[in-house]
Write a protein that holds these residues in place. Structure first.
Motif, PDB file in Angstrom:
ATOM      1  N   GLU A 452       0.835  -1.194   0.000  1.00  0.00           N
ATOM      2  CA  GLU A 452       0.000   0.000   0.000  1.00  0.00           C
ATOM      3  C   GLU A 452       0.873   1.248   0.000  1.00  0.00           C
ATOM      4  O   GLU A 452       1.828   1.356   0.765  1.00  0.00           O
ATOM      5  CB  GLU A 452      -0.915  -0.002   1.224  1.00  0.00           C
ATOM      6  CG  GLU A 452      -1.866   1.181   1.279  1.00  0.00           C
ATOM      7  CD  GLU A 452      -2.746   1.155   2.519  1.00  0.00           C
ATOM      8  OE1 GLU A 452      -3.612   2.046   2.644  1.00  0.00           O
ATOM      9  OE2 GLU A 452      -2.552   0.258   3.369  1.00  0.00           O
ATOM     10  N   ARG A 465     -10.004   4.081   1.245  1.00  0.00           N
ATOM     11  CA  ARG A 465     -10.246   2.757   0.649  1.00  0.00           C
ATOM     12  C   ARG A 465     -10.908   1.878   1.705  1.00  0.00           C
ATOM     13  O   ARG A 465     -10.413   1.770   2.822  1.00  0.00           O
ATOM     14  CB  ARG A 465      -8.946   2.111   0.172  1.00  0.00           C
ATOM     15  CG  ARG A 465      -8.221   2.866  -0.938  1.00  0.00           C
ATOM     16  CD  ARG A 465      -7.035   2.065  -1.450  1.00  0.00           C
ATOM     17  NE  ARG A 465      -6.281   2.790  -2.476  1.00  0.00           N
ATOM     18  CZ  ARG A 465      -5.216   3.534  -2.243  1.00  0.00           C
ATOM     19  NH1 ARG A 465      -4.766   3.647  -0.989  1.00  0.00           N
ATOM     20  NH2 ARG A 465      -4.591   4.150  -3.218  1.00  0.00           N
ATOM     21  N   PHE A 486     -16.041  -3.111  -2.590  1.00  0.00           N
ATOM     22  CA  PHE A 486     -15.087  -2.146  -2.048  1.00  0.00           C
ATOM     23  C   PHE A 486     -15.531  -0.739  -2.415  1.00  0.00           C
ATOM     24  O   PHE A 486     -16.401  -0.533  -3.268  1.00  0.00           O
ATOM     25  CB  PHE A 486     -13.666  -2.411  -2.570  1.00  0.00           C
ATOM     26  CG  PHE A 486     -13.501  -2.195  -4.054  1.00  0.00           C
ATOM     27  CD1 PHE A 486     -13.184  -0.937  -4.576  1.00  0.00           C
ATOM     28  CD2 PHE A 486     -13.666  -3.250  -4.937  1.00  0.00           C
ATOM     29  CE1 PHE A 486     -13.041  -0.744  -5.937  1.00  0.00           C
ATOM     30  CE2 PHE A 486     -13.523  -3.057  -6.302  1.00  0.00           C
ATOM     31  CZ  PHE A 486     -13.216  -1.801  -6.804  1.00  0.00           C
ATOM     32  N   ASP A 488     -13.454   2.993  -3.202  1.00  0.00           N
ATOM     33  CA  ASP A 488     -12.147   3.623  -3.396  1.00  0.00           C
ATOM     34  C   ASP A 488     -12.380   5.040  -3.906  1.00  0.00           C
ATOM     35  O   ASP A 488     -12.856   5.241  -5.030  1.00  0.00           O
ATOM     36  CB  ASP A 488     -11.314   2.818  -4.397  1.00  0.00           C
ATOM     37  CG  ASP A 488      -9.855   3.264  -4.425  1.00  0.00           C
ATOM     38  OD1 ASP A 488      -9.576   4.410  -4.026  1.00  0.00           O
ATOM     39  OD2 ASP A 488      -8.990   2.467  -4.845  1.00  0.00           O
ATOM     40  N   SER A 490     -10.247   7.163  -4.793  1.00  0.00           N
ATOM     41  CA  SER A 490      -9.284   7.607  -5.801  1.00  0.00           C
ATOM     42  C   SER A 490      -9.754   7.302  -7.221  1.00  0.00           C
ATOM     43  O   SER A 490      -9.208   7.838  -8.183  1.00  0.00           O
ATOM     44  CB  SER A 490      -7.924   6.945  -5.558  1.00  0.00           C
ATOM     45  OG  SER A 490      -8.005   5.538  -5.727  1.00  0.00           O
ATOM     46  N   HIS A 496     -16.600   4.615  -7.700  1.00  0.00           N
ATOM     47  CA  HIS A 496     -16.226   4.597  -6.281  1.00  0.00           C
ATOM     48  C   HIS A 496     -16.692   3.314  -5.599  1.00  0.00           C
ATOM     49  O   HIS A 496     -15.930   2.665  -4.883  1.00  0.00           O
ATOM     50  CB  HIS A 496     -16.839   5.804  -5.564  1.00  0.00           C
ATOM     51  CG  HIS A 496     -16.068   7.067  -5.793  1.00  0.00           C
ATOM     52  ND1 HIS A 496     -16.484   8.298  -5.330  1.00  0.00           N
ATOM     53  CD2 HIS A 496     -14.908   7.305  -6.440  1.00  0.00           C
ATOM     54  CE1 HIS A 496     -15.606   9.220  -5.674  1.00  0.00           C
ATOM     55  NE2 HIS A 496     -14.643   8.644  -6.356  1.00  0.00           N
TER      56      HIS A 496
END
Length: 854
Positions: A452, A465, A486, A488, A490, A496
């Motif tokens: 990570e 995240r 999930f 995220d 970013s 997302h």
């Protein structure tokens, strides 16, 4: 007097210096210093604060005597927090053994217990800033700082107190579990950082998750703390944007009386929302779960925050099996190599005088060192044989954030030392300071061994995240955490949230997605109408009005169709409007056609009859040429009605009105000619009179018809009739009709026809007293009376009739007036020809009878 006072003061000062002990002249700490529970002094030290105990009882000071160390620690030991502390030590030892990171520098630690108390957190923070020496000397201010950064605390409210305390002194605080979005405010918390995402992102992720599953009606339970209050506030804001409504929002805290938990449970039981969002700290959630299990509340779909959604303690408690199917966001999991071996090697013998290690051992093995009999701790117990929250390394989500925080500090220190070493301006022996650490840590960027990449944004937050976790049962009756998606931040906004819905197991171990709405979805063809005094998610479904549609579910409004379209029966689609015109295929059109053909047939029969008897007196006596011309014009009148039936076109629109005007004028001209012939035959009695020469039938018929033709030509030239789609008369259908173009031309044609009709009627009326045997004036009078009555009635009927009935009225007027002329003028002659041939003689025609009044 003043001169004597000065030596006296000096004498007192000398006596004070001789008599007062030297130890009293040194600054001494009032009370007892706060000491770390776990510590190792090295070159550079890191401070840490964890909640080893779930609560602490603080005695109120009476301020009448010197305070004593009177903290009464609750023996409810927190294995998870102790695991965090050991993770910090594991990371520090790993860094100290790393020759690439901070070479030649060893890290130490000082770990305090806050007991989940804001007051103890602040007390621990002050100890980490100041050290814990009992006295201060002249060298105290020049010694190295006690710690260069602080890791902690696990809860948002204590962390807020800690960050507020150390911020003005530029001492960095890196939290591994404080998620309150309020901590991102750099104006208030300038030295705060964290390795866990802010609740700003979690709240929005939860709102997107709830919306993704179609849940628009939810209940909420939160911690009455900064974590719960700020988290739910952010969720409510995001939920409003997503169209989600909140039925109730209950706040609880672990120290609340039992009545408060019972009240919250009653609210959940009475609520209609089948989905409950628990944005609540683990310590606050456990008391509520106990009450819920006692009331046997099932069928609730729980949505959890990261605080409890991966709690192994809850998952392994069989009384909490009603949490099966719960979904929520958790910090991404990680695997730390060597972590389990380090954890199971912890033993009280490592620090025999450390009471914290003994308490941990007693909690882990449910034994006591003070008890030498059964149930006593021997120290020979093996942690490797235990399977509990402490030894489980399958869920290192938050522990990994402690690990990351230590490495963030280490990389920052490494960068500082590297710059000091390479700088020519730095003085010899210069060491890092907390201020330097704060300056450098904002720009640190590194990758830990889990792969990570770690860095902080301008607010001190990392990239958000999350794993989407679903609680699913296993064979031993406990629950496991299964990743089903999930989040995220970013990624692009539309990516997302990613969910594998087919792998989700819902409440009650069901594969069927629960439904939690205040009102059922409004189908296409309806719109939502919010119920008065209730949230926007509670609504009635109102059918769309005529000419309006809604082609989607839960439409907030109905939309009108375009002018040429109309809504279908279900109001979910616009269809072309029905185009209405008088057609040959419909009954009314057929009936009018039949009557038109009957009129043509009767006119033809009369013509044929007259032709066969053209030499008879009755035919010759009434101007046979005009009679045949009148019959021809009546045939045209009957036929012109057919041009009004069928779909209007440019040519048919021009033909129908001009043909009507010309044929009727021709017909009236013939009738007028007959009337004039009768008048002239009896009035123009002078010998050698040329009246009949100038007023012959052919001349006046041609001249009168020519005038109408000129009017029609002008009409067609200036503004001819044209097909027109009338959208205004009916909303639901289109009337296809002929627009007259120039209204002046239309009414000129009708007016001229009407003028001739009135003239003919007047002349026929004047000729009514002529001899009966020859005179047909009274029949013309009746025919014109019918003609005028029909057309006077036609005008209001024409104006008021809708759609195709306007055309039908006009056709009816044409047929009725034509039949009136045919029957009134020709039926008496046909009667004599066919039934009274004895009257069809010249003598009978030339005979005179007394005139009769009309």
């Amino acid at each position: 007097m003043a001169k004597r006072t000065v030596p006296l003061v000096l004498l007192l000062l000398v006596v004070y210096g001789v008599c007062v002990p030297a130890s009293a002249q040194v600054c001494r700490l009032l009370g007892q210093p706060a000491l770390p529970l776990l510590s190792a002094q090295k070159d550079i030290n890191i401070g840490a604060i964890f909640s080893f105990h779930r609560s602490a009882l603080l005695k109120m000071h009476p301020f009448t005597s010197e305070p004593e160390l009177d903290i009464m620690i609750n023996k409810n030991f927190n294995l998870r927090e102790f695991k965090f502390a050991q993770t910090l030590i594991f990371a520090i030892e790993e860094i100290n053994n790393n020759t690439q990171l901070l070479p030649g520098v060893s890290l130490g630690y000082k770990i305090y217990d806050s007991c989940s108390s804001i007051a103890l957190t602040i007390l621990s923070g002050m100890a980490l800033m100041n050290g814990y020496e009992e006295t201060l000397s002249d060298t105290s201010c020049s010694r190295p700082p006690a710690v260069h950064a602080i890791v902690g605390e696990s809860n948002s409210s204590p962390t807020i107190g800690l960050a507020s305390l150390v911020g003005p002194f530029s001492l960095p605080v890196i939290s591994h579990f404080a998620t309150c979005a309020c901590l991102s405010n750099r104006n208030i918390y300038p030295s705060f950082f964290r390795t866990i995402p802010s609740d700003y992102y979690q709240s929005r992720a939860l709102a997107q998750l709830v919306k993704h599953f179609g849940w628009t009606w939810v209940g909420m339970v939160r911690s009455r703390s900064d974590y719960g209050n700020n988290g739910i506030a952010a969720f409510e804001e995001a939920a409003k944007q997503e169209g989600i409504c909140i039925e109730y929002s209950e706040a609880i805290f672990k120290t609340d009386p039992q009545d408060q938990f019972l009240k919250t449970v009653e609210v959940i039981k009475k609520g209609t929302a089948r989905v409950v969002l628990a944005f609540i700290a683990l310590g606050d959630f456990v008391p509520l779960l106990k009450v819920i299990s006692q009331h046997n509340i099932t069928g609730i779909q729980w949505v959890g925050s990261e605080s409890w959604i991966t709690s192994r303690t809850l998952a392994e408690t069989k009384e909490y099996r009603f949490l099966s199917g719960a979904v929520g966001f958790a910090i991404a999991n990680a695997k730390l190599v060597g972590m389990r071996e380090f954890l199971v090697n912890v033993h009280p013998d490592q620090e025999p005088n450390n009471e914290l290690l003994k308490e941990f051992w007693e909690t882990a093995f449910q034994c006591s060192f003070s008890n030498s009999g059964s149930g006593g701790c021997t120290g020979s117990e093996r942690l490797a044989e235990l399977q509990n929250e402490y030894t489980d390394v399958s869920e290192l989500r938050i522990a990994n954030k402690v690990y990351t925080a230590v490495y963030a500090i280490a990389h920052t220190l490494h960068n500082i030392l590297k710059d000091i070493k390479s700088s020519t301006k730095s003085s010899k022996g210069e060491r890092p300071t907390p201020q330097k650490v704060l300056e450098y840590i904002g720009g640190v960027k590194f990758t830990i061994k889990t792969g990570e990449e770690i860095f902080f944004d301008a607010s001190g937050d990392p990239v958000a995240r999350y794993d989407l976790v679903n609680w699913q049962p296993v064979q031993d009756g406990s629950l496991q955490f299964k990743n089903v998606g999930f989040y995220d931040s970013s990624l692009p906004s539309e990516q997302h949230l990613q969910v594998s819905q087919e792998h989700v197991l819902w409440a009650g171990d069901s594969g069927q997605l629960p439904v939690s709405v205040c009102s059922e979805s409004c189908p296409p063809g309806t719109r939502k109408a919010v119920q008065k005094g209730r949230p926007v998610c509670c609504y009635d479904c109102i059918p769309c009005g005529e000419g309006e549609i809604s082609n989607g579910t839960d439409s907030s409004d109905c939309f009108p169709c375009d002018l040429e379209y109309w809504s279908n029966e279900s109001k979910d689609r616009c269809v072309l409007k029905v185009i209405e015109f008088l057609s040959y295929t419909e009954i009314m059109g057929m009936v009018l056609c039949i009557f038109s053909f009957i009129g043509v047939l009767l006119t033809t029969i009369v013509s044929f009859l007259f032709y066969l008897h053209k030499e008879t007196p009755i035919v010759r006596a009434n101007n046979s040429e005009l009679s045949f011309l009148l019959l021809f014009s009546l045939t045209l009148c009957f036929l012109c009605s057919l041009t009004f039936i069928g779909q209007p076109t440019e040519w048919s629109c021009m033909l129908r009105h001009t043909a009507f005007g010309i044929t009727f004028v021709l017909c009236i001209s013939c009738v007028l000619g007959k009337t004039i012939v009768v008048l002239m035959a009896f009035k123009a009695t002078l010998p050698g009179s040329n009246v009949m020469k100038w007023f012959g039938p052919l001349q006046h018929v041609v001249s009168l018809t020519l005038i109408q033709m000129i009017i029609c030509v002008l009409w067609l030239t200036i503004s001819p009739p044209f097909p027109y789609m009338n959208l205004s008369y009916y909303r639901e259908r289109i009337i296809l009709e002929c627009n007259v173009g120039s209204a002046l031309g239309f009414w000129a044609v009708l007016g001229y026809t009407g003028l001739l009709s009135i003239l003919c009627f007047v002349l026929a009326f004047l000729a009514r007293k002529l001899p009966d045997n020859f005179n047909e004036a009274k029949f013309i009078t009746f025919s014109m009376l019918i003609f005028c009555a029909v057309w006077l009635t036609f005008i209001p009927a024409y104006v008021s009739s809708p759609g195709k009935f306007t055309v039908a009225v006009e056709i009816f007027a044409i047929l009725a007036s034509s039949f009136g002329l045919l029957f009134c003028i020709f039926s008496p002659k046909c009667y004599i020809i066919l039934l009274k041939p004895e009257k069809n003689t010249k003598k009978q025609m030339m005979g005179k009878s007394s005139p009769k009044t009309l």
